[in-house]
Write a protein that holds these residues in place. Structure first.
Motif, PDB file in Angstrom:
ATOM      1  N   LEU A  34       0.882  -1.175   0.000  1.00  0.00           N
ATOM      2  CA  LEU A  34       0.000   0.000   0.000  1.00  0.00           C
ATOM      3  C   LEU A  34       0.914   1.218   0.000  1.00  0.00           C
ATOM      4  CD1 LEU A  34      -2.803   1.404   0.398  1.00  0.00           C
ATOM      5  CD2 LEU A  34      -2.317   1.303   2.842  1.00  0.00           C
ATOM      6  N   VAL A  35       0.742   2.087  -0.969  1.00  0.00           N
ATOM      7  CA  VAL A  35       1.733   3.156  -1.119  1.00  0.00           C
ATOM      8  C   VAL A  35       1.171   4.342  -1.900  1.00  0.00           C
ATOM      9  CG1 VAL A  35       2.687   2.036  -3.189  1.00  0.00           C
ATOM     10  CG2 VAL A  35       4.158   3.549  -1.837  1.00  0.00           C
ATOM     11  N   GLU A  39       5.737   8.446  -2.679  1.00  0.00           N
ATOM     12  CA  GLU A  39       6.721   7.641  -1.945  1.00  0.00           C
ATOM     13  C   GLU A  39       7.577   6.789  -2.871  1.00  0.00           C
ATOM     14  OE1 GLU A  39       4.709   6.685   2.296  1.00  0.00           O
ATOM     15  OE2 GLU A  39       3.454   6.123   0.589  1.00  0.00           O
ATOM     16  N   ASN A  66      -3.423   1.589  -3.982  1.00  0.00           N
ATOM     17  CA  ASN A  66      -3.433   3.026  -3.719  1.00  0.00           C
ATOM     18  C   ASN A  66      -4.879   3.521  -3.708  1.00  0.00           C
ATOM     19  OD1 ASN A  66      -2.842   5.760  -3.616  1.00  0.00           O
ATOM     20  ND2 ASN A  66      -1.452   5.734  -5.374  1.00  0.00           N
ATOM     21  N   ASP A  67      -5.146   4.531  -2.898  1.00  0.00           N
ATOM     22  CA  ASP A  67      -6.491   5.140  -2.931  1.00  0.00           C
ATOM     23  C   ASP A  67      -6.613   6.120  -4.098  1.00  0.00           C
ATOM     24  OD1 ASP A  67      -4.580   6.616  -1.273  1.00  0.00           O
ATOM     25  OD2 ASP A  67      -6.198   8.044  -0.985  1.00  0.00           O
ATOM     26  N   TYR A 121       0.356  11.065  14.477  1.00  0.00           N
ATOM     27  CA  TYR A 121      -0.682  10.966  13.428  1.00  0.00           C
ATOM     28  C   TYR A 121      -2.097  11.270  13.952  1.00  0.00           C
ATOM     29  CZ  TYR A 121       2.913   8.540  10.671  1.00  0.00           C
ATOM     30  OH  TYR A 121       4.059   8.199  10.002  1.00  0.00           O
ATOM     31  N   TYR A 127      -4.475   8.835   7.587  1.00  0.00           N
ATOM     32  CA  TYR A 127      -3.850   7.764   8.374  1.00  0.00           C
ATOM     33  C   TYR A 127      -4.913   6.824   8.932  1.00  0.00           C
ATOM     34  CZ  TYR A 127      -0.220   5.566  11.237  1.00  0.00           C
ATOM     35  OH  TYR A 127       0.670   4.670  11.782  1.00  0.00           O
TER      36      TYR A 127
HETATM   37  P1  GDP Z   1       3.893   4.620   9.687  1.00  0.00           P
HETATM   38  O1  GDP Z   1       4.676   3.435   9.218  1.00  0.00           O
HETATM   39  O2  GDP Z   1       2.949   4.276  10.790  1.00  0.00           O
HETATM   40  O3  GDP Z   1       4.743   5.794   9.983  1.00  0.00           O
HETATM   41  O4  GDP Z   1       2.920   5.079   8.487  1.00  0.00           O
HETATM   42  P2  GDP Z   1       3.226   5.187   6.929  1.00  0.00           P
HETATM   43  O5  GDP Z   1       3.131   6.614   6.506  1.00  0.00           O
HETATM   44  O6  GDP Z   1       4.468   4.448   6.562  1.00  0.00           O
HETATM   45  O7  GDP Z   1       1.972   4.428   6.311  1.00  0.00           O
HETATM   46  C1  GDP Z   1       1.846   3.033   6.375  1.00  0.00           C
HETATM   47  C2  GDP Z   1       1.712   2.450   4.978  1.00  0.00           C
HETATM   48  O8  GDP Z   1       0.525   2.921   4.361  1.00  0.00           O
HETATM   49  C3  GDP Z   1       2.846   2.804   4.032  1.00  0.00           C
HETATM   50  O9  GDP Z   1       3.031   1.722   3.142  1.00  0.00           O
HETATM   51  C4  GDP Z   1       2.309   4.006   3.284  1.00  0.00           C
HETATM   52  O10 GDP Z   1       2.873   4.086   1.996  1.00  0.00           O
HETATM   53  C5  GDP Z   1       0.826   3.686   3.218  1.00  0.00           C
HETATM   54  N1  GDP Z   1      -0.032   4.871   3.289  1.00  0.00           N
HETATM   55  C6  GDP Z   1      -0.214   5.701   4.347  1.00  0.00           C
HETATM   56  N2  GDP Z   1      -1.103   6.661   4.068  1.00  0.00           N
HETATM   57  C7  GDP Z   1      -1.522   6.440   2.800  1.00  0.00           C
HETATM   58  C8  GDP Z   1      -2.443   7.098   1.924  1.00  0.00           C
HETATM   59  O11 GDP Z   1      -3.089   8.086   2.258  1.00  0.00           O
HETATM   60  N3  GDP Z   1      -2.592   6.571   0.664  1.00  0.00           N
HETATM   61  C9  GDP Z   1      -1.896   5.460   0.260  1.00  0.00           C
HETATM   62  N4  GDP Z   1      -2.093   5.015  -0.986  1.00  0.00           N
HETATM   63  N5  GDP Z   1      -1.028   4.819   1.046  1.00  0.00           N
HETATM   64  C10 GDP Z   1      -0.835   5.294   2.303  1.00  0.00           C
END
Ligand code: GDP
Ligand code: MN
Length: 334
Positions: A34-35, A39, A66-67, A121, A127
């Motif tokens: 999920l990305v 990124e 992805n959304d 967050y 999030y």
């Molecule tokens: P953390 O690991 O808790 O700091 O959070 P991350 O920012 O790494 O998010 C966790 C995962 O979800 C990662 O693979 C991100 O790329 C993905 N992710 C987070 N928010 C979004 C979003 O709004 N859209 C998409 N498509 N992916 C998201």
């Protein structure tokens, strides 16, 4: 440092490893990512290490989710990182939006409050959708439905030892449902009512609880949650567990309670609590041999033979395993 002695519980179990991976068929598994488009470069760095340390030997397909629509650049650049198949999926809106019973004004108010309180967050809406998606939906996304096993991969992570056996064959053969590398304590301000909601659920569905569970990992007496969870930015597992009636009921119960939005329930504690209630503890595996880093923590094997065997480039002195905040000691004491 390598002389350190500790009891690794996996040594008490006979586990089947098969290092003869050449010319073998794959299991029905996929790398799930999920990305966001933004990124891309940190994802490419994750993929480079993941490919070199593991996947170029096994060629498991990647499913990127992805959304929003992936850009052409994202698709071309990720394809260029691997010889394996790559698939790109949009997340259906139902899996990334507010359920009808959520009061969005109340949710907004809760975010403001958590932001003021400087909860990590706490002010982020996306999030929350991400955590809810990872808790209740990724395993039934149309591109994931066909698979039995998954390995979750994130941007900006590192793999610091070779993995020379097919991890999906390994979990299948050993009847492992879930594997982790790092276990730690949740920020309690993100889940004020999660445990009470879990207790209501267990009261309603006592028949779902496993008698040989890993319950002790998350709670001594059942009264309070000790905040321990498997860090879900790394997960290797059996998708059919998340699709099981028990887990779906569990997720729906939590979703109805609203804590994904009124609080900031993470997919890590949600997954962990379900695993610790429903599975045999032997179905959960600590992958000591997989060295993994997601800022700010890493796991690095401390045994000389494991470190050298994996040609590891991590520093065992930096491993999170037995440092403050790690729940690995409590996992081992199980
Ligand atoms: P953390 O690991 O808790 O700091 O959070 P991350 O920012 O790494 O998010 C966790 C995962 O979800 C990662 O693979 C991100 O790329 C993905 N992710 C987070 N928010 C979004 C979003 O709004 N859209 C998409 N498509 N992916 C998201
Ligand atoms: Mn992350």
């Amino acid at each position: 440092f390598f002389e350190n002695e500790y009891v690794n519980p996996t040594k008490d179990r006979t586990l089947f490893y098969d290092f003869n991976y050449e010319n073998k068929t794959r299991e029905n598994g996929a790398i799930v990512v999920l990305v966001r488009n933004e990124e891309l470069s940190s994802l490419m760095s994750s993929m480079r290490q993941f490919e070199d340390r593991f996947n170029k030997k096994f060629q498991y397909p990647y499913v990127f989710l992805n959304d929003k629509e992936f850009t052409k650049e994202f698709i071309e650049s990720t394809k260029a990182m691997t010889n394996a198949e790559t698939k790109y999926g949009l997340i259906p809106v139902e899996m990334w939006s507010y359920p009808s019973w959520i009061n969005q004004t109340e949710a907004l108010y809760a975010r403001k409050k958590m932001e003021e309180d400087k909860v990590i967050y706490g002010g982020s809406e996306s999030y929350r959708h991400m955590c809810r998606f990872n808790s209740g939906f990724f395993f039934r996304h149309p591109l994931i439905e066909q698979y039995d096993y998954y390995w979750r991969l994130e941007p900006g992570v590192e793999f610091m030892c070779d993995i020379d056996y097919d991890v999906f064959k390994f979990i299948k053969k050993n009847n492992i449902t879930y594997g982790f590398t790092i276990a730690l304590m949740e920020v309690k301000e993100t889940i004020p009512t999660l445990w009470d909601t879990v207790k209501e659920f267990t009261k309603e569905y006592p028949e779902y609880m496993n008698k040989n569970s890993a319950m002790k990992f998350i709670s001594n007496t059942g009264k309070n949650y000790n905040m321990c969870h498997f860090w879900s930015n790394f997960e290797i597992g059996d998708l059919n567990f998340w699709r099981s009636e028990k887990y779906i009921k569990f997720f729906e119960f939590l979703d109805k309670a609203g804590g994904f939005f009124y609080e900031r329930w993470g997919d890590a504690p949600v997954h962990t609590i379900a695993l610790a209630l429903f599975l045999e503890k032997n179905q959960i595996h600590f992958f000591n041999d997989i060295s993994y880093r997601h800022d700010p923590f890493e796991h690095c094997p401390i045994e000389k033979d494991v470190h050298e065997g994996g040609k590891c480039h991590c520093n065992p002195e930096k491993t999170f395993d037995f440092t403050w905040g790690s729940c690995l000691p409590s996992w081992f004491s199980l």
